[in-house]
Design a protein around this motif. Structure first.
Motif, mmCIF file in Angstrom:
data_model
loop_
_atom_site.group_PDB
_atom_site.id
_atom_site.type_symbol
_atom_site.label_atom_id
_atom_site.label_comp_id
_atom_site.label_asym_id
_atom_site.label_seq_id
_atom_site.Cartn_x
_atom_site.Cartn_y
_atom_site.Cartn_z
ATOM 1 N N GLY A 251 -15.832 22.290 -26.317
ATOM 2 C CA GLY A 251 -15.179 21.256 -25.514
ATOM 3 C C GLY A 251 -15.062 21.658 -24.054
ATOM 4 N N TYR A 252 -14.692 22.908 -23.815
ATOM 5 C CA TYR A 252 -14.590 23.410 -22.442
ATOM 6 C C TYR A 252 -15.973 23.432 -21.803
ATOM 7 C CZ TYR A 252 -13.441 26.418 -18.502
ATOM 8 O OH TYR A 252 -13.284 26.927 -17.240
ATOM 9 N N ALA B 263 -16.950 19.932 -20.792
ATOM 10 C CA ALA B 263 -16.210 19.487 -19.616
ATOM 11 C C ALA B 263 -16.748 20.150 -18.347
ATOM 12 C CB ALA B 263 -14.720 19.784 -19.782
ATOM 13 N N GLY C 29 -20.029 14.768 -22.310
ATOM 14 C CA GLY C 29 -19.190 14.645 -23.486
ATOM 15 C C GLY C 29 -19.687 15.634 -24.527
ATOM 16 N N VAL C 30 -18.863 15.952 -25.491
ATOM 17 C CA VAL C 30 -19.245 16.931 -26.518
ATOM 18 C C VAL C 30 -20.500 16.480 -27.269
ATOM 19 C CG1 VAL C 30 -18.512 18.099 -28.645
ATOM 20 C CG2 VAL C 30 -16.917 17.868 -26.736
ATOM 21 N N SER D 191 -14.824 27.421 -25.505
ATOM 22 C CA SER D 191 -15.064 26.481 -26.603
ATOM 23 C C SER D 191 -16.158 25.488 -26.215
ATOM 24 C CB SER D 191 -13.781 25.705 -26.902
ATOM 25 O OG SER D 191 -13.480 24.824 -25.818
#
Length: 95
Positions: free
Chosen positions: A59-60, A63, A68-69, A57
């Motif tokens: 988000g992953y 990270a 940050g996204v 994803s």
């Protein structure tokens, strides 16, 4: 510009110090910055391929790259890369 912390192997730092001690033309700080940029770009492309194929994803991805996204969106957009993997086909290993 977002800041990212990237681990650097001790051998690389030692090589940079040897270059500095030998007074080899290139500034050690510039050398390390270029090395880190190359490492960041390599990791970014590696993770982007996984994101693009639907394996991870956004988000992953963010990270894993240390952003940050929203910052990752900006980085991808600056490179002209799509920020959506909707419709991506999962890889056979995950499917």
């Amino acid at each position: 510009m977002p800041k990212v912390v990237i681990p650097v192997k001790e051998e690389i730092l030692q090589a940079a110090e040897r270059r500095k001690a030998a007074k080899q033309g290139e500034d050690v700080t510039q050398f390390l910055a270029e090395l880190i940029n190359l490492g960041f770009e390599h990791r970014l492309q590696e993770l982007y391929r996984q994101f693009e194929s639907g394996e991870i994803s956004l988000g992953y991805f963010a990270a894993e790259i240390g952003l940050g996204v929203r910052d990752l969106y900006s980085v991808l957009e600056d490179r002209g890369l799509p920020t959506s993997n909707i419709g991506a086909r999962p890889s056979p290993a995950n499917g």
